[in-house]
Design an enzyme around this catalytic site. Sequence first.
Site, PDB file in Angstrom:
ATOM      1  N   GLY A 165       0.869  -1.160   0.000  1.00 54.83           N
ATOM      2  CA  GLY A 165       0.000   0.000   0.000  1.00 54.83           C
ATOM      3  C   GLY A 165       0.905   1.208   0.000  1.00 54.83           C
ATOM      4  N   LYS A 187       5.829  11.315  -2.227  1.00 51.11           N
ATOM      5  CA  LYS A 187       6.799  10.239  -2.057  1.00 51.11           C
ATOM      6  C   LYS A 187       7.829  10.744  -1.048  1.00 51.11           C
ATOM      7  CE  LYS A 187       9.741   7.117  -4.795  1.00 51.11           C
ATOM      8  NZ  LYS A 187      10.216   6.813  -6.172  1.00 51.11           N
ATOM      9  N   GLY A 210       9.754   5.407   5.400  1.00 52.49           N
ATOM     10  CA  GLY A 210       8.807   6.337   4.791  1.00 52.49           C
ATOM     11  C   GLY A 210       9.447   7.551   4.152  1.00 52.49           C
ATOM     12  N   ARG A 234       3.932  14.687  -6.562  1.00 53.31           N
ATOM     13  CA  ARG A 234       3.610  14.396  -7.957  1.00 53.31           C
ATOM     14  C   ARG A 234       2.224  14.929  -8.296  1.00 53.31           C
ATOM     15  NH1 ARG A 234       4.770   8.278  -6.568  1.00 53.31           N
ATOM     16  NH2 ARG A 234       6.912   7.973  -7.297  1.00 53.31           N
ATOM     17  N   ASP A 269       1.165  -3.133  -9.100  1.00 54.78           N
ATOM     18  CA  ASP A 269       0.868  -1.994  -8.226  1.00 54.78           C
ATOM     19  C   ASP A 269       1.500  -0.703  -8.751  1.00 54.78           C
ATOM     20  OD1 ASP A 269       3.229  -3.590  -7.289  1.00 54.78           O
ATOM     21  OD2 ASP A 269       3.562  -1.802  -6.080  1.00 54.78           O
ATOM     22  N   ASP A 316       5.752   6.482 -10.641  1.00 53.24           N
ATOM     23  CA  ASP A 316       6.466   5.699  -9.629  1.00 53.24           C
ATOM     24  C   ASP A 316       7.808   5.193 -10.152  1.00 53.24           C
ATOM     25  OD1 ASP A 316       6.782   4.831  -7.102  1.00 53.24           O
ATOM     26  OD2 ASP A 316       5.340   3.190  -7.184  1.00 53.24           O
TER      27      ASP A 316
END
Length: 462
Positions: A94, A117, A130, A183, A260, A270
Amino acid sequence: MSKPPQAPVSFHPERAILELGDGFYDPVRPAAFPAAILRFRNDRHAAAIGLDQLDDRAWIDHFARFTPLPGSLEAPLALRYHGHQFRVYNPDIGDGRGFLFAQLRDGTGRLLDLGTKGSGQTPWSRFGDGRLTLKGGVREVLATEMLEALGVDTSKSFSLVETGEALHRRDEPSPTRSSVLVRLSHGHIRIGTFQRVAQLRDEEAMRRLIAYVLRHFYGEEAEDPSDAAPRLLRHVVGATARLAAGYMAAGFVHGVLNSDNINVTGESFDYGPWRFAPTWDATFTAAYFDHGGLYAFGRQAEAIHWDVMQLAVSLRIVSAAEPLIAALDAFEVEYRAALRNALLWRLGRTPGDPDDGDALARALDTALAQSQVPIDRFFFDSFARDIPDSYGPAFDDVRALLARHAPRSARNDRYWHGDAPCALDITEVEAIWARIDQADDWSAFHAKIDAIRAMGAALADG
């Protein structure tokens, strides 16, 4: 993504994602960073959504400290999804270092997302911190700028802020500098979003998700439930076939085409271990860990098609198989059409007879693979004119087929009269980063963005 506006655009906030319900996301808090140094702001696309008037202080407040944009989401949302990673199903993923920060509409009414991100840990971070390295942020800005210039539908790097933390990574010298990236994209719904709902066997949530995507990204209402899933799949097949073709014409290797990482709008996003292939080598890979070449340059259409097959499998909980199979079977035709159009666009030619275009694509594949002429050099030399004699007889078939397609305009832009094409080889990317890392010198980074945008303007006008 939308082009820069010709007239001022007002900010139009949205919160459409809430239609899906809280089973699709988790409210989260952004990390509190010790510093916030603005390194890149995309005023070109900020103008398309009415945010170009923010001064740097307000920009940092929204895109590094994540104060909500008025009228949009009140709290960031980490989206839930599953996915196949190198063909292995993973239900434990996720948004692990990002979240959906805001939604809005551009001047044409398109729904867009501002996602992050490196914005901190979420319930899906597992053992990750993270965070995003500054080098990773720099690389993504460069990748998205180059892909946009080369005509690939891509997310836009909207903001890059250095955050003052020292990060430790196994795949680069540590400690290294940290950043948070924002983004701008046409949605964040992935094939993996559908896979998760299918895994949960939640038919009602699946119908709601299908309706959301059809309404907000394809401009259709799901009035006939029996036809909604096949209609959605037909859209995704076309969009992702165009994505795969765009990668090939750009000479780009995404590196990690897991399910994903595939947006159902067909927009590329991504970016991790991406590369631009120096020559037309079908086996060229971007990820050092892609030992089997699953996502090699020449296998990207196959990989994306496989991912779309997983979407079809997911849709089976609300649809019969036959119409889904029929939609999937169109991928090859859609891909061939998109590839010939993408190649002709980069060659500065107008589309003509489809059979001639297909033959040209095959001839180009053979000639470029055999000759190993640098990809960017070839397209630069051949744009809107005959292929130079210096390329030799390997390109005889390409010359003959190219003559059947008229130039779409003359080579008037000054870019075409330079000595060399604008390219983005990995050695240049590393050199740009080295100047930032060693001397905090951002001049090469900004100069490269200017050069890429100049090339994009020349391609678009040609």
